[in-house]
Motif scaffolding. Sequence first.
Motif, mmCIF file in Angstrom:
data_model
loop_
_atom_site.group_PDB
_atom_site.id
_atom_site.type_symbol
_atom_site.label_atom_id
_atom_site.label_comp_id
_atom_site.label_asym_id
_atom_site.label_seq_id
_atom_site.Cartn_x
_atom_site.Cartn_y
_atom_site.Cartn_z
ATOM 1 N N TYR A 314 0.874 -1.172 0.000
ATOM 2 C CA TYR A 314 0.000 0.000 0.000
ATOM 3 C C TYR A 314 0.909 1.219 0.000
ATOM 4 O O TYR A 314 2.045 1.150 0.506
ATOM 5 N N HIS A 316 0.384 4.840 1.482
ATOM 6 C CA HIS A 316 -0.526 5.683 2.252
ATOM 7 C C HIS A 316 -0.111 7.152 2.244
ATOM 8 O O HIS A 316 1.063 7.476 2.413
ATOM 9 N N THR A 317 -1.097 8.036 2.093
ATOM 10 C CA THR A 317 -0.922 9.437 2.467
ATOM 11 C C THR A 317 -1.418 9.584 3.900
ATOM 12 O O THR A 317 -2.134 8.714 4.404
ATOM 13 N N GLU A 320 -5.095 9.378 3.824
ATOM 14 C CA GLU A 320 -5.560 8.282 2.980
ATOM 15 C C GLU A 320 -6.365 8.747 1.767
ATOM 16 O O GLU A 320 -7.047 7.959 1.114
ATOM 17 N N GLY A 338 -0.147 7.924 -3.858
ATOM 18 C CA GLY A 338 -0.770 7.860 -2.542
ATOM 19 C C GLY A 338 -2.177 7.289 -2.583
ATOM 20 O O GLY A 338 -3.073 7.778 -1.884
ATOM 21 N N SER A 340 -3.354 4.651 -1.348
ATOM 22 C CA SER A 340 -3.714 4.253 0.019
ATOM 23 C C SER A 340 -4.557 2.980 0.110
ATOM 24 O O SER A 340 -5.422 2.850 0.988
#
Length: 381
Positions: A314, A316-317, A320, A338, A340
């Motif tokens: 994954y 992720h930011t 998300e 990102g 997510s």
Amino acid sequence: MTKLYDVIVVGAGSMGMSAGYELSRRGLKTLLIDAFAPPHTEGSHHGDTRLIRHVYSGGPTYVKLALRADERWRELEEETGEQLLVRAGVLNIADPSVYSYEGRFRDAREHGVTFEELDAGQVRERWPGVQLPERYRAMYEPDAGYLYSDKCVAAYKKLAIQSGAKLLTGTFVKDVVPSRSFVTVVTDEGEYMAHKVVVSAGAWFKTLEPFVRLPIRAVRKVVAWFEPSSPAFDEGRFPGFTFGDENGGFYGFPSIAGSGVKIGRHDGGEEWRPGEPLTPFGSLPEDEADLRRALGSFIPGAAGKLLRGAACKYEHTPDEHFIIDTHPVHPNVLLAGGFSGHGFKFASAVGELLANKIELDDWGQDIGRFAVSRFSLPEAR
């Protein structure tokens, strides 16, 4: 010798390959570059299947994007003659003390998305294999389902090449160097130039620092396939599903062609950095145990013998939500990253957004919530 293109796409996974197809079919001279040979197991698109839903958390932007993505997936099916999307329905289950669906219901009604609100008894009556406490609530989307993710990427790849796009595989991008008129992409195989560049590097964005510094944290995630106890969990009888409570959020799929019931966990995961080995499924005791425990709590009849497992990534930011925007310094570079862990279903629409921006200088939809400016970023080169 340096070659000049209209657009170079750095990272030809789900988003990049979709963008490459959209750009090349519009007549733009397009080069796609990937460190591997997509579809592959080094990114976030492998593992056979991904859910597609329309009653989406995150507000109207996501609902509109999901509906447009669905249209574009259907068009891709028509063009290829392949089934890529299966409308198996998706059953979403939650402990209402942890998560409420009210916001989703409101957005769904506003955009005409079909759904059913169910209590625990109604869920058990329709799908006897599901075990729920009385307080739990569910939302069923009959028009949702799942996508064959590897086949989708392969379809975009085939059509992009047929439309004239060039694909460089096994080619690592070392740097991106913009100037006022052109962008030079430096690889281990040579340098390439374009008027514009799309960077969709997935979990590998950190390899492009300091050109761009995005708050994207890559994590190792696992999925597993378990042997069900009866045909009640087979495709055509059982829907895709999500469920969440204080123990976490999980998602899964019916047994497709005897493959077993697939389940993964959305939250958690061990941080991964580009260049580090991705430890295979089973390296950690919780890889199987966590997923088996979740199935045993909600769908005990699907928690049989482990048939296989896989590890993926994954990206992720912090919130998300996606990053889809122009580079904060260089307007001739677009960023898409990102995603997510919930981005694949949108890939068909994201490729269209990127192509719209490059060809028409207009995204074609309000995507302000995906702006990179919502983060305080270190200075980019």
